[in-house]
Design a protein around this motif. Structure first.
Motif, short mmCIF file in Angstrom:
data_model
loop_
_atom_site.label_atom_id
_atom_site.label_comp_id
_atom_site.label_asym_id
_atom_site.label_seq_id
_atom_site.Cartn_x
_atom_site.Cartn_y
_atom_site.Cartn_z
N VAL A 1 38.23 44.00 35.77
CA VAL A 1 38.77 42.75 36.31
C VAL A 1 38.22 42.37 37.67
O VAL A 1 37.94 41.20 37.92
CB VAL A 1 40.31 42.71 36.40
CG1 VAL A 1 40.91 42.27 35.10
CG2 VAL A 1 40.89 43.98 36.90
N THR A 2 38.05 43.34 38.57
CA THR A 2 37.57 42.97 39.91
C THR A 2 36.13 42.46 39.83
O THR A 2 35.74 41.54 40.53
CB THR A 2 37.62 44.15 40.89
OG1 THR A 2 36.93 45.25 40.33
CG2 THR A 2 39.04 44.55 41.19
N ILE A 3 35.33 43.06 38.93
CA ILE A 3 33.94 42.61 38.74
C ILE A 3 33.93 41.29 37.98
O ILE A 3 33.14 40.39 38.27
CB ILE A 3 33.13 43.68 37.97
CG1 ILE A 3 33.32 45.07 38.59
CG2 ILE A 3 31.67 43.32 37.92
CD1 ILE A 3 32.84 45.20 40.00
N GLN A 4 34.83 41.17 37.00
CA GLN A 4 34.95 39.91 36.26
C GLN A 4 35.21 38.75 37.22
O GLN A 4 34.59 37.70 37.10
CB GLN A 4 36.10 40.01 35.26
CG GLN A 4 36.53 38.68 34.70
CD GLN A 4 37.50 38.82 33.54
OE1 GLN A 4 37.21 39.41 32.52
NE2 GLN A 4 38.69 38.27 33.69
N ALA A 5 36.10 38.96 38.18
CA ALA A 5 36.40 37.91 39.15
C ALA A 5 35.14 37.53 39.92
O ALA A 5 34.88 36.34 40.15
CB ALA A 5 37.50 38.38 40.09
N GLN A 6 34.34 38.53 40.31
CA GLN A 6 33.09 38.24 41.03
C GLN A 6 32.14 37.38 40.18
O GLN A 6 31.58 36.40 40.67
CB GLN A 6 32.33 39.55 41.35
CG GLN A 6 32.96 40.42 42.41
CD GLN A 6 32.22 41.75 42.55
OE1 GLN A 6 31.22 42.00 41.88
NE2 GLN A 6 32.71 42.61 43.44
#
Lengths: 327, 333
Positions: A187-192
């Motif tokens: 999720v944190t990479i998805q947001a990026q």
């Protein structure tokens, strides 16, 4: 708004026992300039096959049965291999779900971007290398000079997806097709990555077709949404009305089966049964066997598109006296 | 604090290191991958404890180390007062009658050559529970509970869809009447409409049999829906443990904060204040010094770079491992 791509009655399928079985059945839609069009659906609904046909990348055995795709003055239907090569990357580009398997493991990142540039543009290797570096900077890769010389395995999943985007955008395509670009990422990479895609779209004014199963991602980046079920489009709406008042019983079921982070309930509602397999489709509406609101007509006759509050929906529930619409 | 009697499972300083072998004969240990690095928590009878984190944070390894499918490097696991780490192989095997696991991939975790009936019956044979007749009654009973028909029991796994296979996996875990079920990403391979069917089933079973779950997942909205208390893991460590309302309404650890803010919105018009984390999760074989989160942290202080914080109770039943909430941290920060 200008129309950059139009898909007309596209039918893609396989041939089995001398019979054409459709995986994507009679799909029509258009794509506006600088918009993000989401295509949502569950596994097996035909969304990936449809996106592959936009690039002429259908796997062996799967055939383009009828219909056409029009971009500018080009009609994709009669394309030969060479025509496709001119279009891919230049007009229409694609990024895939799994960045590791879509990058070549034995070539450096730099060479893979340069290869793309050289095959489409009449520039020297040196210039291409400079452009490649610019692309890496554009997609926000730290220490781009070094990454240019590195191999895909040396990068993390998020960085690989950034490289994929850099390759896809190297020749300034008008249309980017993103097939589940963040599904394999955290999720944190998805947001990026989603942030990056929004950003680049604003800068380059391109149109994006985003294929996903995740309604959260749709809410985040899409302007307009197409919902697919069993190889057909069942609803087309702008993103706000889709979330505010989904029209098709399938869309409603899909929305309700999502756990809502802001509203707690003890049980989630679910859609009973499973998606029918191609070649074994119900005669009437394809969703009828799982639909809580199905009536007699739904089982006999396939519904047509009707407009309801600005959304186009393929369902008998919406009154019959209205004219059929074309997407 | 939780009453001792209510506690079903107590995990103390559990660690699991994987050696990286090298050298000419491949026998020298070059370094250790600290997949799970000293986690402690307690689980009450009948509750659902969620473990969330990104890929590579060690959440699955933790689940496996608890039931000793992977032998832990150190630490203790107390299950109903019995220290599992002190048991020999045979005793541990018997213990697994009470602790069962449901795996993520319903395609890989079922033997493709066994009929569904045999798959569900196998644990009963393993644990020598009942004779043939009694086992048949039990298998039929469990099949009905998870929503499989008797006719389906004579089929092979490939004849089922993903959701139904997951039901078979749940039936297999349930058949020995366990007290604790460790569910490792049980719904992440499933479509949303099927995912909700399986989650509802798991909740029904919990109510009916008073089951305790450890629910391992990367999906924060599913975890919020399904769990009572949640532990957030980062690089092999628990950084925050609390009940779900405290975590989602008021996350304290900077990592938990940014993880929650990274969630996609549930409505297109909803505006979210987002903390976008820089960089990627570091390699667990070479974790950063001090607090392992400090290179990506937006509230990093000098002390974070050298001293590793410990898990402390900062509010009632709200445990956080961060210098921001320690006495010294408050002074210097």
């Amino acid at each position: 708004m200008t129309n950059v791509m139009e898909v007309k009655n596209l039918r893609v399928g396989i041939r089995h026992d001398d019979e054409d079985i459709a995986i994507v059945n009679d799909v029509s839609f258009h794509l506006n300039k600088a918009e993000t069009l989401g295509i949502v659906g569950e596994s097996g609904c035909g969304k990936s096959m449809m996106s592959l046909s936009l690039m002429g990348l259908l796997p062996a055995g799967v055939r383009w049965q009828s219909g056409d795709i029009v971009v500018d003055d080009l009609q994709f239907k009669n394309f030969k291999t060479r025509d496709w090569r001119n279009v891919r990357g230049k007009k229409v580009s694609m990024i895939f779900q799994e960045p590791m398997s879509s990058l070549n493991p034995v070539h450096t990142i730099g060479n893979q971007i340069v290869e793309m540039l050289l095959s489409h543009e009449d520039i020297s290797k040196k210039v291409a290398r400079v452009r490649a570096l610019e692309m890496l900077k554009l997609v926000g890769i730290p220490r781009p000079e070094n990454v240019l010389k590195e191999y895909p395995f040396q990068l993390s999943g998020g960085m690989r997806q950034r490289v994929m985007i850099a390759i896809a955008l190297a020749c300034n395509p008008e249309i980017l097709i993103a097939d589940e670009p963040t599904t394999a990422l955290d999720v944190t990479i998805q947001a990026q990555i989603l942030e990056l895609m929004k950003d680049i779209q604003k800068k380059l004014k391109m149109s994006i077709v985003l294929i996903t199963h995740d309604l959260g991602v749709v809410a985040e980046v899409c302007d307009r949404v197409i919902v697919m079920y069993a190889g057909e489009i069942v609803e087309e709406a702008n993103v706000v009305s889709l979330f505010d008042s989904p029209k098709h019983p399938y869309t409603q079921g899909l929305m309700e089966s999502l756990p809502d982070i802001d509203n707690e309930k003890e049980y989630l509602s679910s859609i009973p049964g499973i998606v029918p397999s191609p070649g074994n489709m119900p005669k009437g509406c394809r969703f009828a066997p799982r639909c809580p609101m199905a009536h007699e007509r739904c089982h006999i006759e396939p519904p047509t598109f009707k407009t309801e509050d600005g959304s186009n929906v393929k369902c008998w529930l919406y009154s019959e006296d209205r004219e059929e619409v074309k997407l | 604090m939780i009453q001792e009697a209510d506690v079903l499972l107590k995990v103390e300083q559990l660690t699991k290191y994987f050696p990286v072998k090298g050298g000419i004969f491949g026998k020298k240990t070059l370094q250790q991958v600290k997949a799970v690095d000293g986690i402690s928590f307690e689980i009450k009878r009948g509750e659902t404890f969620g473990i969330v984190g990104e890929s590579g944070c060690g959440k699955s390894t933790a689940g496996r180390a608890i039931m000793r499918l992977l032998e832990p490097t150190s630490g203790d696991v107390h299950f109903e007062g019995v220290n599992l780490s002190k048991l020999d192989k045979n005793e541990m095997r018997k213990m697994r009658k009470d602790i069962q696991i449901v795996f993520q991939d319903p395609f890989a975790s079922l033997n493709p050559r066994m009929r569904v009936y045999d798959i569900i019956e196998e644990p009963l044979i393993n644990f020598e529970m009942g004779d043939k007749k009694e086992r048949k009654v039990r298998v039929h009973e469990v099949a009905e509970q998870v929503g499989l028909t008797i006719a389906q029991l004579s089929r092979l796994p490939h004849e089922f869809s993903g959701g139904q296979r997951q039901r078979i996996g749940i039936a297999r875990a349930l058949v020995t009447k366990p007290k604790l079920i460790i569910a490792d990403e049980p719904v992440s391979a499933l479509d949303v409409s099927i995912q909700s069917q399986v989650l509802n089933l798991m909740r029904d079973l919990q109510k009916e049999f008073g089951l305790t779950y450890i629910f391992i997942s990367h999906d924060l909205s599913v975890v919020k829906h399904f769990c009572d208390r949640i532990g957030v893991m980062y690089l092999g460590k628990m950084v925050e443990i609390t009940n779900k309302h405290d975590l989602y309404d008021d996350p304290l650890h900077p990592y938990a904060k940014s993880l929650l803010s990274a969630l996609p919105t549930s409505h297109p018009l909803q505006v979210k204040e987002r903390i976008i984390l820089e960089g990627d999760v570091p390699s667990p074989s070479n974790p950063p010094s001090g607090c392992t989160f400090h290179p990506r942290c937006f509230a990093c202080m000098d002390v974070c770079k050298t001293v590793a914080p410990t898990l402390q109770e900062v509010k009632s039943n709200h445990f956080v491992s961060c210098h921001l909430f320690e006495e010294e941290g408050v002074k210097s920060g």
